[in-house]
Design a protein around this motif. Structure first.
Motif, PDB file in Angstrom:
ATOM      1  N   ALA A 215       0.863  -1.182   0.000  1.00 20.67           N
ATOM      2  CA  ALA A 215       0.000   0.000   0.000  1.00 20.67           C
ATOM      3  C   ALA A 215       0.895   1.226   0.000  1.00 20.67           C
ATOM      4  O   ALA A 215       1.824   1.327   0.807  1.00 20.67           O
ATOM      5  CB  ALA A 215      -0.896   0.020   1.232  1.00 20.67           C
ATOM      6  N   VAL A 216       0.620   2.134  -0.920  1.00 21.24           N
ATOM      7  CA  VAL A 216       1.255   3.446  -0.899  1.00 21.24           C
ATOM      8  C   VAL A 216       0.240   4.363  -0.246  1.00 21.24           C
ATOM      9  O   VAL A 216      -0.854   4.582  -0.780  1.00 21.24           O
ATOM     10  CB  VAL A 216       1.644   3.937  -2.305  1.00 21.24           C
ATOM     11  CG1 VAL A 216       2.237   5.337  -2.231  1.00 21.24           C
ATOM     12  CG2 VAL A 216       2.621   2.964  -2.961  1.00 21.24           C
ATOM     13  N   VAL A 217       0.579   4.846   0.928  1.00 18.87           N
ATOM     14  CA  VAL A 217      -0.328   5.653   1.736  1.00 18.87           C
ATOM     15  C   VAL A 217       0.062   7.119   1.598  1.00 18.87           C
ATOM     16  O   VAL A 217       1.197   7.497   1.885  1.00 18.87           O
ATOM     17  CB  VAL A 217      -0.261   5.225   3.219  1.00 18.87           C
ATOM     18  CG1 VAL A 217      -1.195   6.074   4.067  1.00 18.87           C
ATOM     19  CG2 VAL A 217      -0.583   3.738   3.358  1.00 18.87           C
ATOM     20  N   SER A 218      -0.882   7.916   1.150  1.00 11.62           N
ATOM     21  CA  SER A 218      -0.655   9.360   1.055  1.00 11.62           C
ATOM     22  C   SER A 218      -0.878   9.977   2.424  1.00 11.62           C
ATOM     23  O   SER A 218      -1.937   9.823   3.025  1.00 11.62           O
ATOM     24  CB  SER A 218      -1.610   9.986   0.034  1.00 11.62           C
ATOM     25  OG  SER A 218      -1.515  11.391   0.080  1.00 11.62           O
ATOM     26  N   THR A 219       0.147  10.691   2.885  1.00  6.33           N
ATOM     27  CA  THR A 219       0.054  11.396   4.167  1.00  6.33           C
ATOM     28  C   THR A 219      -0.017  12.904   3.930  1.00  6.33           C
ATOM     29  O   THR A 219       0.296  13.693   4.818  1.00  6.33           O
ATOM     30  CB  THR A 219       1.264  11.055   5.059  1.00  6.33           C
ATOM     31  OG1 THR A 219       2.464  11.448   4.388  1.00  6.33           O
ATOM     32  CG2 THR A 219       1.313   9.561   5.382  1.00  6.33           C
TER      33      THR A 219
END
Length: 191
Positions: A95-99
């Motif tokens: 998962a590439v999680v946008s913060t």
């Protein structure tokens, strides 16, 4: 293969066509290191990775099924199986999680774009290591209960789930847009 040849032929392998083996721990570290080398205005690193593999993927499948059954009621066997195997179709899912968050100097939109660049770099890095990959989101990227089960904080968003594995299947190219349909040149007369 030269980079120009790779870019000419780049495509995503359908997740249903993926199998073992997936990257080793060392290969995955290399893939993630390469993936993180993206444009990042302000050096904020407005994204993070979550790696899912093994038993946790089967547990998440049960959770996804429970969430879907609660919302939809009775499901077909095929629909139930799709939820149970959502994260087990490939050897691993990242998962590439946008913060991305408000910042005094760096627009949030640029932070989101940086997370998108990480997703593409992750595909390319997996391919460079000899693996196939596919960038997906699906309903789980937008459901609060699923996001909590996946380990996201309330203010975070999924930029993409990158499924990585191996495949012997030939993947035909999909239709691509003609440049004449998507490119304009500023200052030139339209004809």
């Amino acid at each position: 293969m030269k980079l120009v040849d790779y870019l000419r032929e780049r495509h995503s392998t359908p997740v249903a066509q993926m199998s073992e083996p997936g990257p080793s721990a060392e290969e995955l570290n290399s893939i993630l290191t390469f993936a993180s080398r993206v444009p990042d205005h302000g050096k904020l690193a407005p994204w993070r990775f979550i790696v899912y593999r093994g038993d946790v993927c089967r547990t998440l499948g049960k959770t996804f099924l429970q969430i879907t059954e609660k919302a939809s009621g009775k499901m077909t066997d095929a629909a139930r199986d799709a939820e149970l195997t959502r994260f087990t179709r490939a050897p691993l899912v990242v998962a590439v999680v946008s913060t991305a968050a408000p910042h005094v100097k760096i627009p949030e939109w640029e932070q989101v774009l940086s997370a998108g660049a990480v997703c593409l770099n992750l595909l390319i890095a997996a391919n460079a290591h000899g693996y196939v990959a596919n960038w997906r989101t699906e309903w789980i990227a937008y459901d609060a209960d699923a996001l909590a089960a996946l380990g996201l904080k309330p203010e975070e968003k999924i930029a993409g789930f990158i499924h990585i594995g191996s495949s012997d299947f030939p993947v035909p190219d999909r239709p691509r847009p003609e440049l004449s349909q998507i490119v304009t040149y500023a200052g030139e007369a339209k004809g």
